[in-house]
Design a protein around this motif. Structure first.
Motif, PDB file in Angstrom:
ATOM      1  N   UNK A  56      35.439 -32.797 -16.770  1.00 16.73           N
ATOM      2  CA  UNK A  56      35.123 -31.906 -17.691  1.00 16.73           C
ATOM      3  C   UNK A  56      35.631 -32.035 -18.820  1.00 16.73           C
ATOM      4  N   UNK A  57      36.938 -32.087 -19.089  1.00 23.52           N
ATOM      5  CA  UNK A  57      37.571 -32.440 -20.321  1.00 23.52           C
ATOM      6  C   UNK A  57      36.841 -33.655 -21.166  1.00 23.52           C
ATOM      7  N   UNK A  58      36.768 -34.557 -20.339  1.00 19.97           N
ATOM      8  CA  UNK A  58      36.533 -35.891 -20.784  1.00 19.97           C
ATOM      9  C   UNK A  58      35.120 -35.686 -21.289  1.00 19.97           C
ATOM     10  N   UNK A  59      34.216 -35.284 -20.534  1.00 22.91           N
ATOM     11  CA  UNK A  59      32.780 -35.170 -20.914  1.00 22.91           C
ATOM     12  C   UNK A  59      32.606 -34.277 -21.999  1.00 22.91           C
ATOM     13  N   UNK A  60      33.153 -33.123 -22.065  1.00 21.70           N
ATOM     14  CA  UNK A  60      32.905 -32.194 -23.196  1.00 21.70           C
ATOM     15  C   UNK A  60      33.265 -32.843 -24.497  1.00 21.70           C
TER      16      UNK A  60
END
Ligand code: 13P
Ligand code: SF4
Length: 321
Positions: A56-60
Motif C-alpha cells: 500500500x505504501x509503494x502503490x500510494x
C-alpha cells in the motif's frame, strides 16, 4: 454533513447501490481506493488495489490520482499522506487506530532513543508519524528481515514497537536488537494450545503465522510472513487446508484466490471473543467509504515538520526493499 465523530455522517437514500455509487464517485472525484487485506470483504471487492502495508505504501507513492482513499488504519493514511503531500488522503473512519502503534507514544520513544546513543533506530510501519520522525529506517513485516540484514553485523539497533516481530528478526538474523516492549492485541491472543489441537484434527493443514504473533505460536508455523507473503504461500502451496494465525480479513482474499481450498481461522485463547478481528480495521464500512468519496472527508493531515522528518525513513525503506 458532519465529520465530528471522525467519519462523515450524512444520510444515504434508501435503495442506494453503494457498489455502483462508489465506482461512479471514484471517477467523478479522480479517486483511487486502496484496501488492506484486513478490511471487510465488501471493501476489498470495491478497491482498486489490495495489499499488505508495504504494497500500500509503494502503490500510494506512484498513483496519478488527486484523491487516495486508504481503507486501512490511521498510520497507513499518514504514510500515504507523507509520501504524497499534495494529494487528498482519506481514511473513511479516522478512529481506525492500531493497538501496536498506540503502545509506542512518541515522547516515551524519544526517551528510549536518547537512552541508547549510537543505535540505529528501526521502526515498524505500525507507528505514528511522530515516532517515524524519530526513526532512521521504517520497515514492514514484509521487508524487516531483509532491511536488518542489509546493515553491518555489528551495527547497534533499536527496534520498535513490536517485541514479537523484533524477537523474530533477532532469532532469524542472530542480531541482538534492543526491543521496545509493544504488541498487537489481535496477534497476542492466538492460543498455541488450540492451534496444536486443531493441527491434530487437520494433520495435513499448513499453519500460516504473521510475525506479530508471539514465539509459542510462531513455533507451530509452516510459514511466517506478512499478509501478502501468507496469501502467496497459500495460493502456490499444494496443500488443501490452512490454519491462519492472523487477522480474519485475510481469509476473504485467500478464499477468493483459492476457492477449492479450506482456510481455518486460528482460535484465540478465549473462544467467546472475536479477538482475531481487528476492531480498528473493521471500523471502515461501505457506507463510510461512500460518504467519504461524496464529501472528500475526513482527510488525513500531518504536521509539516513531522512529515518532513518522517518521510526520510519511509523513503529509505522503499529504496532498501
Ligand atoms: P502487514 O504488514 O502484513 O500488512 O501487516 C500489517 C498489520 O497491521 C498487521 O497487523
Ligand atoms: Fe494494529 Fe493489530 Fe490491527 Fe494490525 S491487527 S492494525 S497491528 S491493531
Amino acid at each position: 454533513m458532519n465529520v465530528d465523530k471522525g467519519f462523515v455522517e450524512a444520510e444515504i437514500p434508501a435503495g442506494t447501490d453503494l457498489k455502483k455509487e462508489i465506482e461512479r464517485l471514484k471517477k467523478e472525484q479522480d479517486a483511487v481506493v486502496l484496501a488492506h487485506y484486513y478490511q471487510k470483504g465488501e471493501i476489498q471487492d470495491v478497491a482498486d488495489y489490495i495489499g499488505d502495508s508495504l504494497a500500500l505504501a509503494r502503490i500510494a507513492a506512484t498513483l496519478p490520482n488527486k484523491v487516495i482513499v486508504l481503507c486501512g488504519v490511521h498510520f497507513m493514511g499518514e504514510t500515504a499522506k507523507i509520501l504524497c503531500p499534495d494529494k487528498v488522503v482519506i481514511v473513511p473512519d479516522v478512529n481506525a487506530g492500531c493497538s501496536l502503534a498506540d503502545s509506542c507514544p512518541a515522547d516515551e520513544f524519544a526517551r528510549f532513543v536518547a537512552d541508547h546513543p549510537g543505535h540505529t533506530v528501526i521502526s515498524y510501519v505500525n507507528t505514528s508519524a511522530a515516532v517515524k520522525a524519530l526513526t532512521d529506517i521504517v520497515v514492514t513485516s514484509g521487508n524487516a528481515r531483509k532491511i536488518v540484514e542489509s546493515l553491518p553485523k555489528d551495527e547497534k539497533i533499536i527496534f520498535g514497537p513490536d517485541r514479537n516481530l523484533g524477537n523474530y528478526i533477532n532469532a532469524e538474523t542472530g542480531r541482538q536488537m534492543v526491543l521496545w516492549n509493544g504488541a498487537c492485541h489481535v496477534h497476542e491472543l492466538f492460543s498455541p494450545v488450540k492451534i496444536a489441537e486443531l493441527k491434530k484434527e487437520h494433520p495435513q493443514a499448513k499453519v500460516l503465522v504473521h510475525p506479530e504473533c508471539p514465539a509459542p505460536v510462531r513455533i507451530l508455523a509452516d510459514k511466517i510472513g506478512s499478509t501478502a507473503v501468507l496469501l502467496k504461500y497459500a495460493t502456490e502451496s499444494d496443500a488443501q487446508e490452512f490454519i491462519v494465525a492472523t487477522e480474519s480479513g485475510i481469509l476473504h482474499q485467500m478464499q477468493k484466490d483459492c476457492p477449492q481450498k479450506t482456510f481455518i481461522p486460528a482460535p484465540p485463547d478465549d473462544s467467546t471473543c472475536a479477538c482475531n478481528d481487528c476492531a480498528f480495521m473493521k471500523l471502515n464500512t461501505m457506507e463510510k467509504l461512500y460518504n467519504s468519496l461524496r464529501f472528500l472527508a475526513p482527510q488525513i493531515e500531518v504536521d509539516a515538520d513531522i512529515a518532513e522528518r518522517a518521510r526520510r525513513p519511509i523513503e529509505r525503506m522503499l529504496q532498501l526493499s
